[in-house]
Enzyme design. Structure first.
Site, PDB file in Angstrom:
ATOM      1  N   LYS A 209      -2.920   2.136 -11.013  1.00 29.29           N
ATOM      2  CA  LYS A 209      -3.537   3.400 -10.589  1.00 29.29           C
ATOM      3  C   LYS A 209      -3.506   4.408 -11.738  1.00 29.29           C
ATOM      4  O   LYS A 209      -4.496   5.042 -12.040  1.00 29.29           O
ATOM      5  CB  LYS A 209      -2.791   3.920  -9.358  1.00 29.29           C
ATOM      6  N   GLU A 215       5.380  -1.556 -17.547  1.00 33.22           N
ATOM      7  CA  GLU A 215       5.365  -2.998 -17.276  1.00 33.22           C
ATOM      8  C   GLU A 215       3.940  -3.551 -17.385  1.00 33.22           C
ATOM      9  O   GLU A 215       3.692  -4.552 -18.071  1.00 33.22           O
ATOM     10  CB  GLU A 215       5.881  -3.282 -15.850  1.00 33.22           C
ATOM     11  N   GLY A 269      -0.349   4.266  -4.188  1.00 31.59           N
ATOM     12  CA  GLY A 269      -0.197   2.906  -4.710  1.00 31.59           C
ATOM     13  C   GLY A 269       0.201   1.899  -3.640  1.00 31.59           C
ATOM     14  O   GLY A 269      -0.370   0.817  -3.532  1.00 31.59           O
ATOM     15  N   ARG A 270       1.188   2.273  -2.818  1.00 35.33           N
ATOM     16  CA  ARG A 270       1.701   1.302  -1.834  1.00 35.33           C
ATOM     17  C   ARG A 270       0.797   1.144  -0.624  1.00 35.33           C
ATOM     18  O   ARG A 270       1.095   0.364   0.279  1.00 35.33           O
ATOM     19  CB  ARG A 270       3.129   1.673  -1.431  1.00 35.33           C
ATOM     20  N   GLU A 355       9.963   3.222  -0.187  1.00 37.35           N
ATOM     21  CA  GLU A 355       9.483   4.207  -1.169  1.00 37.35           C
ATOM     22  C   GLU A 355       8.927   5.428  -0.421  1.00 37.35           C
ATOM     23  O   GLU A 355       8.988   6.553  -0.916  1.00 37.35           O
ATOM     24  CB  GLU A 355       8.407   3.576  -2.079  1.00 37.35           C
ATOM     25  N   HIS A 386      18.491 -20.347   9.514  1.00 38.03           N
ATOM     26  CA  HIS A 386      19.504 -21.170   8.837  1.00 38.03           C
ATOM     27  C   HIS A 386      20.110 -20.435   7.642  1.00 38.03           C
ATOM     28  O   HIS A 386      20.779 -21.043   6.817  1.00 38.03           O
ATOM     29  CB  HIS A 386      18.878 -22.482   8.378  1.00 38.03           C
ATOM     30  N   LYS A 514      12.753   5.436 -15.022  1.00 39.05           N
ATOM     31  CA  LYS A 514      11.680   5.166 -15.996  1.00 39.05           C
ATOM     32  C   LYS A 514      11.920   5.983 -17.267  1.00 39.05           C
ATOM     33  O   LYS A 514      11.808   5.476 -18.381  1.00 39.05           O
ATOM     34  CB  LYS A 514      10.312   5.577 -15.425  1.00 39.05           C
TER      35      LYS A 514
HETATM   36  O1  F6P Z   1       7.322   2.374  -8.596  1.00 37.15           O
HETATM   37  C1  F6P Z   1       6.621   3.554  -8.707  1.00 37.15           C
HETATM   38  C2  F6P Z   1       5.133   3.353  -8.678  1.00 37.15           C
HETATM   39  O2  F6P Z   1       4.559   4.556  -8.999  1.00 37.15           O
HETATM   40  C3  F6P Z   1       4.617   2.838  -7.341  1.00 37.15           C
HETATM   41  O3  F6P Z   1       4.488   3.822  -6.389  1.00 37.15           O
HETATM   42  C4  F6P Z   1       3.340   2.206  -7.755  1.00 37.15           C
HETATM   43  O4  F6P Z   1       2.849   1.372  -6.761  1.00 37.15           O
HETATM   44  C5  F6P Z   1       3.779   1.485  -8.999  1.00 37.15           C
HETATM   45  O5  F6P Z   1       4.695   2.371  -9.612  1.00 37.15           O
HETATM   46  C6  F6P Z   1       2.690   1.082  -9.959  1.00 37.15           C
HETATM   47  O6  F6P Z   1       1.972   2.172 -10.430  1.00 37.15           O
HETATM   48  P1  F6P Z   1       0.574   2.010 -11.143  1.00 37.15           P
HETATM   49  O7  F6P Z   1      -0.377   1.394 -10.171  1.00 37.15           O
HETATM   50  O8  F6P Z   1       0.172   3.392 -11.536  1.00 37.15           O
HETATM   51  O9  F6P Z   1       0.753   1.115 -12.336  1.00 37.15           O
END
Ligand code: F6P
Length: 549
Positions: A209, A215, A269-270, A355, A386, A514
């Site tokens: 987003k 990452e 995002g979620r 979150e 189990h 972060k």
């Molecule tokens: O973990 C924090 C967060 O901002 C989430 O809310 C989001 O889904 C994720 O990082 C990834 O963010 P982006 O889509 O901006 O890479």
């Protein structure tokens, strides 16, 4: 209508619930069932292909009416209005929360700051359809003119968990494109995910987003380098597409503007799998199924918006969860789908639930004096039986559990499905009724166990029961029912956030780690450990001394 900021503990319903809890905390569900043959009739909701039986809870009619009163005093009805009409209910980020618009009909006319967003939503949906059709039918080819065989989704959090969960859940409906997911910045994960891939026939979907997530950008960079070992720079547009709100950053990364699928800041995002973030879902199961997912979610939106609160599945499930969280002091909830297809549902909802509602400051900016976000965990049944069911049955903690099962199997294997479902029903029955001393003794007689051995074993073999469960029995796992199921839990999150008087749609708590990771990365690069707490300094120095790469 604006959302009101009401401290739940200041409501009349809360005080009444506290008093009522004193009567109910030792109530026996077995006795309530024995006294009322119509208990399930009273405590269930049947909607579309869903039957939700919530009669196996430590509640009576008064509990339900007090919980509904709490919802009413918390201003739930007007909050639902604000949620669907695009008010900036994510106040700390001054944004609307409109994932529901992504699954609404084009005629819905949903406005953000006075602008109807539906034409844009449908323009992106059409772009998704056109793109996916071309990749699936092989008319859109890779740089050596071969059809695509693999798709790799690169994203993390909401840009990974939703698509990964749905692609797994709808595996039965999949076409022959193989979809993989790279999320962790762990380079070993990246290399394992690339194993066996042919760059000529692999499409990379970079989903972020913000397009600033460490990452995802690192992983995208590494994957592009891997691709360029075989291909040329001018081949990148054929193999790399992106989903983001940050068009500038995406183009800076080198992705062709035509290959960008936009999203909007009013989609969290979620909650974003309904947007172009779901591109890999649409690639895996075709646009028709992706659209079916949206339709199912929209049906649940309508149910949530219009059903009276006592017949409203997300409202009732949210209130039951508040009952255990805030009055019984339950620490967590489990979610057990009786289908392997939903193996990623719990990890997906962990982000959605934890979150969103893992907050300790209320909407007035004050620390809350009550419990908020629940901990959610789970694995499919019967595997989980189990693994950790022992603790749910005989441990010291109260763990309200949702059981999700399907009437029809997908491959029609009757023998297996009968066995699977007999476990599904048996577990909620066992959790309700337990096993009394008398029953255990009767078993001992049958087994010829008596004397000291029987006396010794007796307490270990007794189950108290009285463990609360909800049973969600759905006709069949389809794109539509899955869409409704996910939307159900999204709305449950919303209702709980309203009642707890917290902001469910920001996530400031993930920022600190972060920031610190960025400065520690500089220290790892330079080998110069700056001032930290004693433990962090000790660990960093140990790591730097030992690392050999
Ligand atoms: O973990 C924090 C967060 O901002 C989430 O809310 C989001 O889904 C994720 O990082 C990834 O963010 P982006 O889509 O901006 O890479």
């Amino acid at each position: 209508m604006a959302m009101e900021n009401i401290n739940p503990t200041g409501t009349a319903a809360w005080t009444e619930l506290q008093k009522h809890f004193a009567d109910m905390q030792n109530a026996s569900m077995q006795e309530m069932f024995a006294a009322d043959k119509g208990r399930s009739e009273k405590f269930h909701i049947q909607w579309n292909d869903f039957l939700v039986d919530y009669s196996k809870n430590i509640i009576n009619e008064e509990t339900l009416s007090l919980l509904l009163k709490l919802a009413q005093e918390s201003g739930l009805a007007s909050a639902i209005d604000s949620y669907f009409t695009g008010d900036a209910i994510n106040r700390t980020e001054n944004r609307a929360v409109l994932h529901t618009a992504l699954r609404a009909p084009e005629s819905a006319g949903v406005e953000v700051n006075g602008v109807n967003v539906m034409p844009e939503v449908y323009a992106v949906k059409n772009k998704i359809k056109g793109f996916c059709d071309g990749i699936i039918n092989g008319s859109q080819k890779g740089y050596t003119d071969k059809a695509f065989t693999h798709v790799v989704n690169i994203g993390i959090g909401g840009s990974d968990l939703g698509p990964a969960m749905v692609v797994d859940a709808l595996a039965y409906y999949k076409n022959n494109l193989e979809v993989r997911f790279i999320s962790n910045v762990d380079g070993d994960h990246v290399m394992e995910s690339l194993k066996g891939l042919n760059p000529e026939t692999t499409l990379f979907v970079i989903v972020s987003k913000t397009f600033t997530t460490q990452e995802t950008l690192s992983n995208a960079q590494t994957v592009r380098e891997w691709f360029l070992k075989s291909a040329k720079q001018e081949d990148v547009p054929k193999h790399f597409v992106a989903v983001s709100t940050n068009i500038q950053k995406v183009t800076e990364f080198g992705i062709d503007e035509n290959n960008i699928f936009p999203m909007w800041d009013w989609v969290g995002g979620r909650f974003s799998l309904w947007s172009a973030v779901g591109l890999s879902i649409s690639l895996a199961v075709g646009f028709e199924n992706f659209d079916g997912l949206l339709k199912g979610a929209h049906d649940m939106d309508e149910h949530f918006k219009t059903a009276p609160h006592d017949k409203n599945i997300p409202v009732v499930l949210a209130l039951l969860s508040v009952w255990y969280n805030n009055f019984f002091g339950a620490e967590s909830e489990a979610l057990i789908p009786y289908t392997q297809y939903l193996q990623k549902l719990a990890p997906y909802l962990q982000q959605g639930i934890m979150e969103s509602n893992g907050k300790s400051i209320d909407r007035n900016g004050n620390p809350v004096q009550y419990q908020t976000g629940t901990i959610i965990w789970g694995e499919p049944g019967t595997n989980s039986q189990h693994a950790f069911f022992q603790l749910i049955h005989q441990g010291t903690k109260l763990i309200p559990t949702d059981f999700i099962g399907f009437v029809q199997p997908l491959y029609g294997n009757k023998d297996h499905h009968d066995k699977l479902m007999s476990n599904f029903f048996a577990q909620t029955e066992a959790l309700l009724n337990g096993k009394t001393e008398a029953q255990v003794k009767a078993e001992f007689v049958k087994q010829g166990i008596d004397g000291d051995k029987a006396a010794f074993l007796l307490p270990f073999k007794v189950f108290t029961g009285n463990k609360p469960t909800n049973t969600l029995l759905i006709d069949k796992l389809t794109a539509e029912t899955l869409g409704s199921l996910i939307a159900l839990y999204e709305h449950k999150i919303f209702v709980q956030g309203v009642i707890w008087n917290i902001f469910s749609y920001d996530q400031w708590g993930v920022e600190l780690g972060k920031q610190l990771a960025n400065s520690i990365l500089d220290e790892i690069h330079s080998g110069d450990v700056k001032q930290h707490d004693n433990s962090t300094e000790f660990l960093l120095n140990y790591f730097l001394k030992k690392k050999e790469y």
